[in-house]
Design an enzyme around this catalytic site. Structure first.
Site, PDB file in Angstrom:
ATOM      1  N   GLU A  73       8.673 -14.526 -11.351  1.00 29.47           N
ATOM      2  CA  GLU A  73       8.052 -13.280 -10.898  1.00 29.47           C
ATOM      3  C   GLU A  73       7.397 -12.482 -12.004  1.00 29.47           C
ATOM      4  OE1 GLU A  73      11.616 -11.528  -8.983  1.00 29.47           O
ATOM      5  OE2 GLU A  73      10.152 -10.887  -7.496  1.00 29.47           O
TER       6      GLU A  73
ATOM      7  N   HIS B 182      19.098 -36.565  -8.617  1.00 30.43           N
ATOM      8  CA  HIS B 182      18.334 -36.986  -7.428  1.00 30.43           C
ATOM      9  C   HIS B 182      16.858 -36.613  -7.524  1.00 30.43           C
ATOM     10  CE1 HIS B 182      22.018 -38.173  -5.487  1.00 30.43           C
ATOM     11  NE2 HIS B 182      22.554 -36.994  -5.756  1.00 30.43           N
TER      12      HIS B 182
ATOM     13  N   ASN C  17      -1.776   1.953   5.765  1.00 36.09           N
ATOM     14  CA  ASN C  17      -0.857   0.921   5.280  1.00 36.09           C
ATOM     15  C   ASN C  17      -0.501   0.050   6.478  1.00 36.09           C
ATOM     16  OD1 ASN C  17       1.174  -0.565   4.163  1.00 36.09           O
ATOM     17  ND2 ASN C  17       2.565   1.143   3.798  1.00 36.09           N
ATOM     18  N   GLY C  18      -0.600  -1.283   6.324  1.00 34.01           N
ATOM     19  CA  GLY C  18      -0.256  -2.164   7.444  1.00 34.01           C
ATOM     20  C   GLY C  18      -1.424  -3.064   7.790  1.00 34.01           C
TER      21      GLY C  18
ATOM     22  N   TRP D  86      -2.948  -2.699  -1.561  1.00 33.05           N
ATOM     23  CA  TRP D  86      -2.556  -4.082  -1.867  1.00 33.05           C
ATOM     24  C   TRP D  86      -3.315  -4.943  -0.867  1.00 33.05           C
ATOM     25  CZ3 TRP D  86       0.149  -8.198   0.449  1.00 33.05           C
ATOM     26  CH2 TRP D  86       0.669  -9.158  -0.435  1.00 33.05           C
TER      27      TRP D  86
ATOM     28  N   CYS E  71       0.816  -1.213   0.000  1.00 31.29           N
ATOM     29  CA  CYS E  71       0.000   0.000   0.000  1.00 31.29           C
ATOM     30  C   CYS E  71       0.851   1.265   0.000  1.00 31.29           C
ATOM     31  CB  CYS E  71      -0.876   0.037   1.238  1.00 31.29           C
ATOM     32  SG  CYS E  71      -1.903  -1.388   1.417  1.00 31.29           S
TER      33      CYS E  71
HETATM   34  C1  F6R Z   1      12.573 -10.321  -6.105  1.00 32.69           C
HETATM   35  C2  F6R Z   1      12.033  -9.400  -5.126  1.00 32.69           C
HETATM   36  C3  F6R Z   1      11.662  -9.918  -3.780  1.00 32.69           C
HETATM   37  C4  F6R Z   1      12.440  -9.121  -2.732  1.00 32.69           C
HETATM   38  C5  F6R Z   1      12.009  -9.544  -1.316  1.00 32.69           C
HETATM   39  C6  F6R Z   1      12.825  -8.822  -0.257  1.00 32.69           C
HETATM   40  O1  F6R Z   1      12.783  -9.688  -7.329  1.00 32.69           O
HETATM   41  O2  F6R Z   1      11.909  -8.236  -5.389  1.00 32.69           O
HETATM   42  O3  F6R Z   1      11.921 -11.281  -3.679  1.00 32.69           O
HETATM   43  O4  F6R Z   1      13.807  -9.355  -2.935  1.00 32.69           O
HETATM   44  O5  F6R Z   1      10.657  -9.226  -1.137  1.00 32.69           O
HETATM   45  O6  F6R Z   1      12.689  -7.448  -0.349  1.00 32.69           O
HETATM   46  P1  F6R Z   1      13.696  -6.464   0.360  1.00 32.69           P
HETATM   47  O7  F6R Z   1      15.035  -6.653  -0.270  1.00 32.69           O
HETATM   48  O8  F6R Z   1      13.143  -5.096   0.102  1.00 32.69           O
HETATM   49  O9  F6R Z   1      13.716  -6.823   1.812  1.00 32.69           O
END
Ligand code: F6R
Length: 603
Positions: A486, A502, A100-101, A76, A2
């Site tokens: 992704e 394996h 947000n949260g 979101w 969000c």
């Molecule tokens: C992959 C991606 C996510 C973030 C993960 C951690 O492309 O963007 O897997 O790497 O959500 O996010 P940070 O680094 O902001 O803690």
């Protein structure tokens, strides 16, 4: 996740809010909305979908575009499906709220409201906040009613609220980011600076427990004890341009192309010409402890986790201590057996990832020395750790993380050489190689950009991929598979190449291509080629990423020759580009892939 934006000033709030929401789109969202204070009423427009859908809806509405106070939100979904009803702002006749949260005790609070005959209409936890404020407005002014409501909330939140009767915004922060933007005769509030950077470079980062009252002329901040505090503004010198696409079709491609610059920024002022690591000013943990570190525990999520996994053998080799790399969401529910002189390292691009933040908090509570490696300045994880090394990669807007990964690697390599240095080892020859990485990264981008695009054109219809690597190429196989999943929504599995026999070999047929990542270092190269033979004899197609082409594979993406220990900086680039072009040929929303958020601030 969000995004919040708020404005109080003399301009048309609507324009400020909409451009702020567009700047926050990268965080990932499924609906958007705004509320404006118009005379003595509040007008709200919100919708499921993108900010562009909101703009269309507003254009067809009779909302007062002259209003100069308002709040906006990109949602979101956590509580309740993505829908126009569940979109923020949530409002009553007198107040409107964006949040947000997660409000963990919303059911309890709902019961309290129900006892007073007040019912929510949506499925969200946020509506409870609006209803609570409204409830307290019965016998209190807006400022007091807001504070009273916030007092009852449990969980993580950043909140902004307006009232039909007041010309100010009330805001509260607890475990979700909230930043005030300062400018003459106008004030902004947002989840991060990118939403305000076109208006100001001066920001106040609210702290957990803060409540703020924001008008165009005055800002009052109360800390968690209810005491008025004077929080100093920070200057952030990002230009609006920095946060824009700069001529590239997508932020993701721009950010891959910027990796040389990102790594240069990460290392340039931290390695002397003769190869000494200059981190004394940033690692403020006492030197005696650093010299005696007996274990390093890295905690992170997603791509940041893979950066940790990639750097693990380098850290172990140059520090001489055991390194554990742990996934944040698992680590927080696990009683980790810390050693006597354990260094805890949290890695996070956003600095706000809840699953990384909580283990860091737990480590601190146990008295463990903590260090964070973070890209976003003044974020929670940056501020919480005993010391923080900023990656300085610049804003990463695309949801899929790319340039942050190589900058995180650069910090981890420097950390390895730095701890080694403190323990009396001479790693200067190694750090000088690190200094040459930006040039090699640029060469790699130029050498592989076109080839990966052509390959993606050939391969984008396949629905399953296998990624294999050995040694330092293994964590890259995981990262390459993650990138593909992704943004192109193609199923991809990363494996250590030796594990193929394996189990995963059962997947191989003419419909499941394999990406093999192999540096020419022997015996790893020959062993990876043996895997290629096994794949070929089962009709599997192979794309090889290597500095040494092989005739057995279908295609090789040839990368420049690089010292084995530094290959992750180079080999990750074609992996990122391949994922990017696959998604491009499939026509997907590359910078904002479905279901994903840039900053995952909830558990
Ligand atoms: C992959 C991606 C996510 C973030 C993960 C951690 O492309 O963007 O897997 O790497 O959500 O996010 P940070 O680094 O902001 O803690």
């Amino acid at each position: 996740m969000c995004g919040i934006v708020g404005y109080c000033g003399k301009q048309e709030a609507l324009k400020v809010l909409l451009s702020g929401l567009q700047a926050l789109e990268y965080r990932g969202y499924d609906s958007a909305g705004i509320s404006l204070k118009s005379g003595n009423t509040i007008e709200t427009v919100k919708t499921k979908g993108k900010v562009i859908d909101l703009i269309t809806l507003i254009a067809n509405s009779s909302i007062n575009t002259q209003a100069s106070i308002g709040i906006g939100h990109t949602r979101w979904a956590t509580h309740g499906i993505p829908s126009s009803e569940n979109a923020h702002p949530h409002f009553t006749e007198r107040v409107s709220v964006v949040h947000n949260g997660i409000i963990e005790n919303y059911r309890e609070l709902e019961a309290l409201l129900n006892q007073n005959g007040i019912k929510r209409k949506t499925q969200t936890d946020t509506e409870i906040i609006a209803l609570l404020i409204d409830f307290f407005l019965k016998d209190k002014p807006f400022e007091e009613a807001f504070k009273e409501a916030v007092k009852l909330l449990k969980g993580s939140f950043a909140i902004a609220a307006i009232s039909k009767d007041e010309n100010f915004i009330m805001a509260a922060k607890h475990e979700s980011p909230l930043v005030i933007g300062l400018s003459k005769n106008q004030t902004f509030i947002a989840s991060d600076v990118s939403a305000m950077i076109e208006h100001t470079n001066s920001f106040i980062f609210l702290e957990d427990g803060d409540i703020a009252k924001i008008s165009n002329e005055k800002i009052v901040i109360w800390d968690k004890n209810g005491k008025i505090v004077n929080r100093q503004p920070t200057t952030i010198n990002w230009s609006k341009q920095t946060a824009q696409k700069g001529g590239y079709k997508h932020f993701m491609l721009k950010e891959i192309a910027e990796e040389d610059e990102a790594v240069r920024n990460t290392i340039q002022s931290r390695i002397s010409e003769d190869g000494r690591i200059l981190l004394d000013d940033e690692i403020t943990i006492d030197e005696k402890f650093i010299k005696n570190i007996d274990r390093i525990t890295i905690v992170a999520c997603g791509t940041s986790f893979y950066a940790g996994l990639t750097a693990k053998p380098i850290l172990e080799k140059y520090t001489g201590v055991k390194v554990d790399v742990e996934i944040g969401s698992e680590f927080r529910y696990y009683d980790y057996p810390y050693s006597k002189n354990n260094l805890f390292v949290a890695i996070s691009q956003s600095g706000e990832t809840a699953d990384t933040k909580e283990p860091l908090r737990m480590a601190k509570n146990k008295g463990i020395k903590t260090l964070s490696i973070v890209n976003v300045k003044e974020s929670a994880i940056a501020r919480m750790a005993d010391s923080c090394i900023y990656t300085l990669a610049g804003p990463e807007i695309s949801v899929a993380s790319t340039k942050a990964f190589v900058s995180q690697l650069a910090v981890l390599y420097m950390l390895a050489f730095y701890i080694g240095q403190k323990k009396g080892k001479d790693n200067t020859e190694r750090s000088r190689i690190l200094l040459s990485m930006p040039k090699l990264i640029k060469e790699t981008f130029n050498a592989t950009n076109q080839t990966t695009k052509e390959l993606a054109e050939t391969y984008h219809r396949y629905r399953n991929f296998l990624y294999l690597g050995r040694g330092l190429c293994y964590p890259l196989a995981l990262e390459g598979a993650l990138k593909l999943k992704e943004i192109s929504y193609i199923h991809a599995e990363g494996y250590p190449a030796g594990e193929m026999k394996h189990g995963p070999i059962a997947l191989i047929d003419e419909n499941t291509p394999t990406v093999v990542i192999a540096h020419q270092k022997e015996p790893l190269y020959s062993k990876s080629l043996s895997n290629c033979e096994e794949i070929k004899s089962r009709d599997g197609k192979i794309i090889l990423i290597s500095d040494k082409p092989a005739s057995i594979v279908d295609q090789t993406i040839e990368v420049p020759i690089v010292d084995y220990e530094f290959l992750p900086f180079i080999y990750v680039i074609p992996l990122q580009l391949f994922a990017y072009y696959m998604a491009l040929f499939l026509g997907y929303d590359i910078d904002q892939p479905r279901n994903l958020a840039k900053s995952v601030t909830v558990e």
